[in-house]
Write an enzyme that holds these catalytic residues in place. Structure first.
Site, mmCIF file in Angstrom:
data_model
loop_
_atom_site.group_PDB
_atom_site.id
_atom_site.type_symbol
_atom_site.label_atom_id
_atom_site.label_comp_id
_atom_site.label_asym_id
_atom_site.label_seq_id
_atom_site.Cartn_x
_atom_site.Cartn_y
_atom_site.Cartn_z
ATOM 1 N N SER A 59 -10.117 1.331 2.891
ATOM 2 C CA SER A 59 -9.109 2.249 2.106
ATOM 3 C C SER A 59 -7.688 0.904 1.023
ATOM 4 C CB SER A 59 -8.006 3.083 2.588
ATOM 5 O OG SER A 59 -7.150 2.930 3.784
ATOM 6 N N SER A 104 -9.309 -1.649 6.798
ATOM 7 C CA SER A 104 -8.838 -0.933 5.542
ATOM 8 C C SER A 104 -8.032 -2.289 5.189
ATOM 9 C CB SER A 104 -8.322 -0.173 5.964
ATOM 10 O OG SER A 104 -8.740 0.918 5.455
ATOM 11 N N LYS A 120 1.086 -1.248 -0.059
ATOM 12 C CA LYS A 120 -0.045 0.057 -0.045
ATOM 13 C C LYS A 120 1.096 0.793 -0.155
ATOM 14 C CE LYS A 120 -3.744 2.223 2.754
ATOM 15 N NZ LYS A 120 -4.814 1.597 4.134
HETATM 16 N N1 GLN Z 1 -13.394 3.099 6.553
HETATM 17 C C1 GLN Z 1 -12.531 3.602 7.763
HETATM 18 C C2 GLN Z 1 -12.730 5.421 7.529
HETATM 19 O O1 GLN Z 1 -12.935 5.148 7.212
HETATM 20 C C3 GLN Z 1 -12.182 2.906 7.838
HETATM 21 C C4 GLN Z 1 -10.597 3.307 7.321
HETATM 22 C C5 GLN Z 1 -8.562 2.819 7.241
HETATM 23 O O2 GLN Z 1 -8.958 1.321 8.123
HETATM 24 N N2 GLN Z 1 -7.841 2.896 7.348
HETATM 25 O O3 GLN Z 1 -11.673 5.677 8.470
#
Ligand code: GLN
Length: 485
Positions: A153, A177, A78
């Site tokens: 994400s 994420s 990532k």
């Molecule tokens: N969807 C969640 C957020 O927008 C989690 C994102 C993540 O785990 N980085 O914060």
């Protein structure tokens, strides 16, 4: 079978027996990426040149008999991990040209094993999102159905592993994420316990929740990747100094007598029928395998999303203060004075969702509101953690859906942030509790979209969820299905 269909474990075997070279494997993957990335957009940066050099070094190590578990294996990461000499954008315009002078600890660890890094994967800007649509580098498409999101994400990471553009990937999980995109793309993803893997060199979103973890094609590969990155790091003061066990040793397929809890509050209205059915079927599979199924309660579940969006945004507003156009990242050139330069740089560098969260977080922390929002959320967080600890007095692992629905359509939720936030209902509590959980393939919806199963473990008991996941995988075929791309 083509090279890119092989798992990490299968590749290890072929490399060790000299049936394949790391250079051949890397070459096959770079071709695969070139052929599929225009459709998927899962990579922000492909590093063909450095990957080729790394593959040659891996082949020399193998020839010299200096092989580590990941030597010569093609991994993508990532774009939130700092990588020396290679740009790290975090999905943002503000870091569009940022090149870190050092490697994140997780990157250093896989490099030390001479893994081959194929490139940096697309993601929601600063890991804020559930669909990968918040990336400054464009949305990623779901390899199972190109009109759908891959989740977020770590959307690029999940799409890349599902589409066989890398044998495995590293992602991060602050509120789901790793697990939610893994579910949407039918791969295995694991969020370790907070403190299990070093966060050093990972661009910070919400520091008390962020955790690094693997996405892989099956449970064994997931264990292999976790093993490589787990363990104490003096450079991250929150990393815990307890040795990681041998995760592969626990993959026996025998789970007789395992106590599995179903949290009552997770099987509620709004849970898609296909998802409910798949998770119920998975529960039946576990019963057949000799597990004991028990209903448990996590009474504060309903407060988790609100609690998370206060804590995560508060921490984000503080972490993102460093992007001021002075020390690194984008700088507005036309500014009249210093304050104007800060404002213009941030206005031009951050996307809409990031700005929204900075404002929410700044508000929650501001004097007069701090007690009502941030402090209250911290107290609720403690209650949520206690719910899990109480449940783990009765059971060894918890079994739940990963997300209330399968992958939604691109564009479907972009104008409704609250709907987007609610899709994290089953993953967020785990981060607030600081414990470990994983997502694994458990079926498909009527319209052929992947469905994920979540296994939640006791703090630092990644071995238990891996073992339970492995038994399920041995008894089912879901992980063998591949998208047609
Ligand atoms: N969807 C969640 C957020 O927008 C989690 C994102 C993540 O785990 N980085 O914060």
């Amino acid at each position: 079978m083509t090279i890119y269909d092989l798992t990490l474990a299968e590749l290890r075997d072929r490399l060790d027996r000299r049936e394949l070279s790391a250079a051949e494997v890397t070459g096959a993957y770079l071709e695969r990426i070139a052929a599929t990335n225009p459709q998927l957009n899962s990579f922000i940066t492909v590093c063909a040149e450095t990957a080729t050099v790394e593959a040659e070094a891996a082949d020399r190590a193998i020839a010299a008999g200096e092989t580590a578990p990941l030597t010569g294996l093609p991994i993508a990461v990532k774009d939130i991990f700092n990588t020396a000499g290679l740009r790290t954008t975090c999905g943002s315009r503000i870091l569009g040209n940022y090149i870190s002078p050092y490697d994140a600890t997780a990157i250093g660890r896989i490099k030390a094993q001479k893994a081959v890094i194929l490139g940096k994967l697309n993601m929601d800007e600063f890991a804020m999102g559930s669909s990968n649509e918040n990336s400054a580098f464009g949305a990623v498409r779901n390899p199972w159905e190109l009109s759908r999101v891959p989740g977020g994400s770590s959307g690029g990471s999940a799409a890349c592993v599902a589409a066989r553009q890398a044998a495995a990937a590293l992602g991060t999980d602050t509120g789901g994420s790793i697990r939610q995109p893994a579910a949407y793309c039918s791969v295995v993803g694991l969020k370790p316990t907070y403190g299990r893997v070093s966060r050093y060199g990972v661009v910070a979103y919400a520091s008390s929740l962020d955790q690094v973890g693997p996405l892989a094609r099956d449970v064994r590969d997931c264990a292999l990747m976790l093993q490589a990155v787990a363990g104490y790091d003096p450079a991250d003061s929150t990393s815990v100094d307890t040795a990681a066990p041998d995760y592969q040793a626990g993959l026996t397929g025998n789970i007789k007598g395992l106590r599995i809890g179903l949290p009552r509050e997770y099987f509620i209205d709004g849970l898609d029928d296909d998802v409910r059915r798949a998770v119920e079927q998975a529960t039946a599979t576990y019963r057949d395998l000799g597990a004991e199924i028990v209903e448990v309660s996590l009474p504060h579940t309903a407060y988790a999303v609100a609690c998370y969006y206060l804590i995560a945004t508060a921490e984000a507003s503080s972490n993102l203060a460093r992007y001021d156009g002075v020390r690194y990242g984008l700088r507005a050139e036309q500014a009249e004075n210093l304050i104007d330069m800060y404002m213009q740089s941030r206005a031009a560098g951050f996307g809409t969702e990031v700005k929204r969260r900075i404002m929410l977080g700044t508000y929650a922390l501001s004097s007069g509101y701090y007690d009502a929002y941030y402090l209250k959320a911290q107290k609720v967080r403690t209650l949520i953690r206690q719910d899990f600890l109480d449940a783990f007095e009765k059971v060894d692992v918890l079994l739940t859906p990963v997300a209330p629905t399968p992958a939604f359509a691109l564009g479907e939720k972009v104008n409704d942030p609250l709907q987007m936030y609610l899709s994290d209902i089953y993953t967020i509590p785990v981060n607030l509790a600081g414990t470990c959980a994983m997502s694994l393939p458990c079926g498909f919806s009527a319209d052929s979209l992947p469905i994920g199963l979540q296994l939640i473990g006791k703090p630092f008991d990644e071995a238990a969820i891996l073992s339970a996941a492995y038994a399920f995988e041995q008894a089912t075929e879901w992980h063998k299905r591949q998208p047609e791309i």
